[in-house]
Design an enzyme around this catalytic site. Sequence first.
Site, PDB file in Angstrom:
ATOM      1  NE  ARG A 166      -3.668   1.964   2.829  1.00  0.00           N
ATOM      2  CZ  ARG A 166      -4.838   2.442   2.421  1.00  0.00           C
ATOM      3  NH1 ARG A 166      -5.523   1.797   1.498  1.00  0.00           N
ATOM      4  NH2 ARG A 166      -5.347   3.531   2.957  1.00  0.00           N
ATOM      5  CB  ILE A 204      -5.855   5.743  -1.272  1.00  0.00           C
ATOM      6  CG1 ILE A 204      -5.670   4.234  -1.149  1.00  0.00           C
ATOM      7  CG2 ILE A 204      -5.111   6.422  -0.180  1.00  0.00           C
ATOM      8  CD1 ILE A 204      -4.197   3.814  -1.377  1.00  0.00           C
ATOM      9  CB  SER A 205     -11.045   3.333   0.171  1.00  0.00           C
ATOM     10  OG  SER A 205     -11.736   3.857  -0.907  1.00  0.00           O
ATOM     11  CD  GLN A 206     -11.777   2.858   7.516  1.00  0.00           C
ATOM     12  OE1 GLN A 206     -12.841   3.260   7.066  1.00  0.00           O
ATOM     13  NE2 GLN A 206     -11.635   2.475   8.767  1.00  0.00           N
ATOM     14  N   PRO A 207      -8.409   0.946   4.384  1.00  0.00           N
ATOM     15  CG  PRO A 207      -6.268   0.466   5.142  1.00  0.00           C
ATOM     16  CD  PRO A 207      -7.303   1.531   5.131  1.00  0.00           C
TER      17      PRO A 207
END
Lengths: 832, 256
Positions: free
Chosen positions: B79, B105-108
Amino acid sequence: MQLKPPLLSLSLISATALAYEILLMRLFSIIQWHHFAYMIISLALLGYGISGTLVSLLQDTLKRYFHIAYPLFLFLFSVSSVSCFFTAQNIPFNPEAILWDTQQVWYLLSLFLLLSLPFLLVASAICLVFLCYPEQIAKIYAADLLGAGGGSIGIIILLFYFFPVTTLLVISLGGLIATLIALLEITPKDKTKSVSFFIVLTGLIFVLTVQNQPLKISPYKDEAKVLNISGTRIIEQQSSPLGLLSIVESVLVPFRHAPGLSLYNSQEPPEQLGLFSDASNMTAITRFPDKLEKLSYLDQVTSALPYHLKNIHHLLIIGAGGGSDILQAMFHKTEQIDAVELNPKIIELLTNQFAQYSGNIYSHDNVHIYSGDIRAFLSRSKMKKKDKLNSHYDLIQISLMDSFNASASGLYALNESYLYTTEALQLYLQHLNQNGYLAISRWVKTPPRDAIKMLATAVQALENLAIKDIADHIVLIRGWQTSTLLVKKSPFNSLEIKQLKHFSQTRGFDVAWYPGIKAGEANQVNRFREAYFYQAASAILSDSKNPSSNLPKKQFLHNYKYYVYPASDDKPFFHHFFKWSTFSELLSLRNQGGLVLVEMGYVVLLVTLALAIFSSIILVMLPLLVFHFRAKTKVEFSLPVKKRLKLFLYFFFIGLAFLLIEIAMMQKFILFLHHPIYAIPVVLSAFMIFAGLGSAGTTGLFSRLSQRQLLLIAILSIAFIGICYSMFLSSLFAVIAAYPIYLKILISLTLIAPLALFMGMPFPIALSRLGPGKRTYIPWAWGINGCASVISAVLASLLAIHFGFTLVILTAVVLYIFCLLIFISDEESKVV
Amino acid sequence: MKAMTLQKWILSISLFFLSLAFGLFISSQTLASSMEERYMKKRQHMIQLIEQDVHQTSQYLDTEALDTKVLKAIATVPRHKFVTPDTIEQAYHNNPLPIGYGQTISQPYIVAIMTDLLKLTANDTVLEIGTGSGYQAAVLSELVHRVYSIEIIAPLGEQAELRFRELGYTNITTKIGDGYYGWQEQAPFDAIIVTAAASHIPHALIEQLKPGGKMIIPVGGNFTTQQLLLITKQPDGQLQTQQILPVRFVPLTGEH
């Protein structure tokens, strides 16, 4: 020192500062979001509180060099008003990231400090005048208020004619002119004058150089994001006090804006232009197609339902905007369309520059557009057709006027909206014919909020209209994105229900309520974990024959995790869904994204209040600490603790009470004058100007009375008028709602005048009594008043959300009475 | 004598620089591998966090735990290579991060849930609308046969493509442009993921979804996901949608 205080420059700088405050709100609403703008500007106004502390601490020096310090403060205000804003807009503050990024707290702090600087400078200048001319406090206070009153009208006019950045320049120039006047008023006539003029000229050059910068809009606002796509550009901008409108063209990737569309729709929307308000809240202006069939996508949204239940001959659209509801009605061949739009600039755009593009929809033979507020429109038409009550619409349609993102994150919690209150819905229903529909579309959120609150509000409105068997008068459908609620004065018949089922089935929408619905029919196509909409509707409508003792409804409203009680004119916060119990639950779920479900608008309000109180404590305590040490050498700093406490309470309560009444009255008058463009300048300036006259009156007209008598009369009058207004104002407004606007403005001024006149008295009366020996405490009192005003503005919203505006007025009355008691007890013990 | 000394000097200086270069090379290699190790550890920690969160939310996601393949994919994708240099230290925090151009970038945790909800198999072909940083596509590429991804903002699309090439993601094909019409040449798809904000779901995308296929759309703000919309195309072509709340939260208390 001159004998006459510099009243003219003081008046002008007060006007400039108030205009600056309103302008900053406008500027930050464009580059950031409205609620954070509110938070930042509220906190920046603590500059008034800081000035009290600063002048308290440096009073000897400042007094000695008054003739330099006073114009210098005005000059620095003028220069900093521009430079602080342009520096502040470069701080990359991102409110969304504050939950996990600690750096954002520092950004917020620097924003607060930067923007409080201009206010600190202005307030220090005013405070210094009080300190140097203690015998003329009433006059000075009057000049301050009269100036502010003028500023509140001036800024609205400026915002109509200039873009916000240009207005900033005008304000800064206003500051420089005030500096020049100050120099003429107070500087002795010698050669220093030419030096001073030179300084002002430098300021002018500086301001002109700095101001030539574009606004730096947050990259996360919709407009900024759209402009990242190649082939997009802003082709037109219009500014007004209501907001900055931008029209964006996208030549490579069409906008295709059509929220709530069925998944089965195959018709692509025609070419569109994006219409952004304050760089967000996008709607579209659609190019009028050559064939009406190309608008068939507008039949594939939940809001098209009423057109399928019966023929709509006469329609009223609330919030015409870019015109998609008009297009929808045209597609369904509606004969007569009345449309109401609040923002005159939108109408201007669609009837001028973009008239041809949009097919001149606002000027069609069967379309009548009305610029203004819907409630004013309906009241007016009620007067025209008194006998028939103008109850002739087949359909009244309220569009989706707020964007999903702002709505879903609860950012509107602080915004009052008289569009969605029980009283408003009653008014709409009264203007329908017996078989007409009121259609309200809202966003579908997970978990549902708006649609349920809307339903509860509609039920309340029907109850108030004494309609029986309410469950038979309501239908509710939803897609994955939007829901549409239909309310009717007569029961829905079986044919309508048949059509409703067909409409929903063919478009993949769910039925959430219709008379006779079975539990198994709900939540079939677009599934929630449970049939939340149906459960809510069946609880709220469970015993509609006897609504007042409806236990399931009461239990539901009480237990539901969002606040979904109906909104009313006294508590017009439709967008307020916050509940404390839910907040703590979501807080514990923060790692699983729980905070997303928190209604942020309310949290922002709380954080602002907490920060304001915390800063105020420091600002009020700091001078006391220094006084304590200095009292050992200088006798004028000594004052017993009890007396200090009384002094603090008096000025704190006066500060709180003044703003509480002003804000509550502003709300009442917005509802009466209908349009914020009229209401805000009228009410604000009336309050300031009449309070200014009241202050001047304490030494003029009423000078024969003793201060105690005067205060007694003033406060008892405020209490009497305040209580009367809180009890009778709404009924009075209902009776005269249909009067023409100029008469309404005249009535408003007449109503505000006596109240404001008396409200202008308590502050100068007490400040003047800080006679010889206690003048050192003047800046302290000024600072307390400044802090109290900031706290009060936030507190007014918070109290109104929970208890309504009537209680806000009553709280202020109680605070005023406390002040009277403090003053009397003080006089008896000969304290102040 | 003089020449000897000069030669010696040259030799010793060359030797010095040689050994310095060698030393630097070795230490950079060690550093790189120790950095990689550090990031791997962070990744493992992130996986633990996701697993914990999913476990707590399980009853609302209708799954006890995430598919181990999804977790393995997330544990494999670096990431930190998908974020901007100034946020690299926060790459493995369970937060969304800005990537420029107003995009994020989205939250994992959300990436994991969205990927899991698609119920992917190794032979699947997936279409993504909104490449962004490319992280979601990289995670998908570990699980499926091919990923097609469309990005509307040219610089973002170009950066992502470069990243895929550098990191060796050969089964991802990207293009820059309008996602409204999907990718007709590569259709139909077993799954479609729409991360780009759209006012509605284009008909072309529904058409390009195989019967039995799934489409997922996160709905929310710039950084946060309020709800997930899961569309399933039934074998008969009918569409069924589910509104999924990625949080363990029920609005009704069940007392009525």
